[in-house]
Design an enzyme around this catalytic site. Structure first.
Site, PDB file in Angstrom:
ATOM      1  N   THR A 290       0.858  -1.189   0.000  1.00  0.00           N
ATOM      2  CA  THR A 290       0.000   0.000   0.000  1.00  0.00           C
ATOM      3  C   THR A 290       0.891   1.235   0.000  1.00  0.00           C
ATOM      4  OG1 THR A 290      -1.831  -1.102   1.118  1.00  0.00           O
ATOM      5  CG2 THR A 290      -1.741   1.290   1.301  1.00  0.00           C
TER       6      THR A 290
ATOM      7  N   ILE B  70       4.865  -1.166   2.976  1.00  0.00           N
ATOM      8  CA  ILE B  70       4.626   0.258   2.749  1.00  0.00           C
ATOM      9  C   ILE B  70       5.406   0.683   1.511  1.00  0.00           C
ATOM     10  CG2 ILE B  70       5.037   2.583   3.634  1.00  0.00           C
ATOM     11  CD1 ILE B  70       2.720   1.218   5.017  1.00  0.00           C
ATOM     12  N   LYS B  71       4.683   1.181   0.507  1.00  0.00           N
ATOM     13  CA  LYS B  71       5.334   1.629  -0.729  1.00  0.00           C
ATOM     14  C   LYS B  71       5.681   3.105  -0.628  1.00  0.00           C
ATOM     15  CE  LYS B  71       4.268   0.328  -5.037  1.00  0.00           C
ATOM     16  NZ  LYS B  71       3.415   0.099  -6.213  1.00  0.00           N
ATOM     17  N   LEU B  72       6.909   3.403  -0.960  1.00  0.00           N
ATOM     18  CA  LEU B  72       7.402   4.781  -0.968  1.00  0.00           C
ATOM     19  C   LEU B  72       8.160   5.022  -2.263  1.00  0.00           C
ATOM     20  CD1 LEU B  72       8.807   4.395   2.589  1.00  0.00           C
ATOM     21  CD2 LEU B  72       7.276   6.287   2.072  1.00  0.00           C
TER      22      LEU B  72
END
Length: 321
Positions: A95, A131-133
């Site tokens: 996400t 966690i997508k960054l």
């Protein structure tokens, strides 16, 4: 005969790059990746009509600034898509932190922690989520902190070895080096067509994979952004590949032989280096493709996020009427 998709599963962890619930149930990937574009598309299907109603009803009860409420409802919907996918895969769902926070480490940290908390509220542990960054300097710094907190990260919009080196220095869990968008840039720049073996995106991922394996870097390499099945086949053996349902279907219908192209044993020496901020920024400055595609990717995701928030605002206004 065994399909190329089944042969690929033997040597690479197959991930689905989609929010399409039906496709995930049918194709049975290990993990799923999402982004603002995928979330927006998923929310346009009947499957999520009830989730939209629930989120809007929740939003109506929140006080404060309308923009903040719209943003919070949009976040809630992204979590709804992720939570639905978690039920269908044994592994993890990625996400994404808001693209408009790509140059703000502290805000990215706050958003990442809130995403993990929102999943926890639905009974989903952090070990099911990535966690997508964006692979900006600031995004990588946020990931470095999150990893120390036990929150695993997926660094996306990665187009260069400089970004990959910085991610390795930060000990991030996983990187998503892009393939197809690199090819797009070179085709537009040169007017040439490329075979899979000549494909600049394929060459980029192979170089990053080799650098990581040569230096025993534990960060997972997950090739992403594919334009054709040939690119996928050229990276067979990569740790993970995240693939659209259309290309997964194409591979499932092809009974040809799949040759392994990447393996840790085939690594070649590549001296380990580290990058500080000024070196990172200079290396990016010298790489026109990586600079342009990173900026373009952030803009595109930010645009889809704005579209989602605008949709939410309209739903809130209708609910209030």
């Amino acid at each position: 005969m065994t399909s190329k998709l089944d042969q690929l599963r033997e040597i690479t962890t197959v991930v689905a790059d989609t929010g399409d619930i039906e496709a995930v149930a049918r194709l049975k990937p290990v993990d799923c990746t999402t982004n603002p574009s995928i979330v927006l598309k998923a929310l346009g299907t009947p499957m999520f009509a009830d989730a939209i109603k629930e989120a809007v009803a929740w939003g109506k009860k929140q006080g404060g600034n309308p923009d903040a409420v719209s943003s919070a409802v949009a976040d809630r919907l992204a979590i709804s898509v992720g939570a639905a996918l978690v039920k269908l895969v044994p592994g993890r769902v990625s996400t994404e932190v808001d693209a408009d926070l790509s140059f703000d480490t502290e805000a990215s940290l706050a958003k990442a922690r809130s995403i993990i908390a929102a999943y926890k509220d639905r009974g989903i542990d952090r070990d099911r989520i990535l966690i997508k960054l964006a692979s900006t300097w600031e995004g990588i710094r946020a990931a470095e902190v999150l990893q120390k907190e036990g929150i695993d990260c997926n660094l996306t919009l990665l187009f260069s070895k400089a970004q990959a080196i910085a991610c390795a220095d930060a000990k991030v869990f996983l990187i998503s080096p892009f393939v197809g968008r690199i090819l797009d840039w070179y085709k537009k720049s040169t007017g040439k067509d490329y075979t899979a073996e000549e494909d600049p995106g394929v060459i980029s991922v192979r170089e990053i994979y080799n650098y990581y394996k040569a230096n025993d870097i534990k960060t997972i390499v997950m090739g992403a952004s594919f334009r054709n099945a040939g690119e996928i086949e050229a990276l067979a053996g990569c740790d993970r590949l995240t693939i659209s349902p259309a290309l997964l279907d194409e591979l499932s219908k092809d009974d040809g032989k799949l040759e392994r192209k990447l393996s840790p044993e085939s690594r070649k020496p590549d001296a380990k280096v580290s990058v500080d901020e000024k070196t990172f920024r200079w290396m990016m400055n010298e790489d026109a493709m990586a600079t342009e595609k990173l900026a373009e990717g952030i803009r595109a995701f930010a645009k889809d996020l704005t579209t989602l928030r605008t949709m939410v605002q309209k739903e809130l206004q209708l609910a209030a009427a």
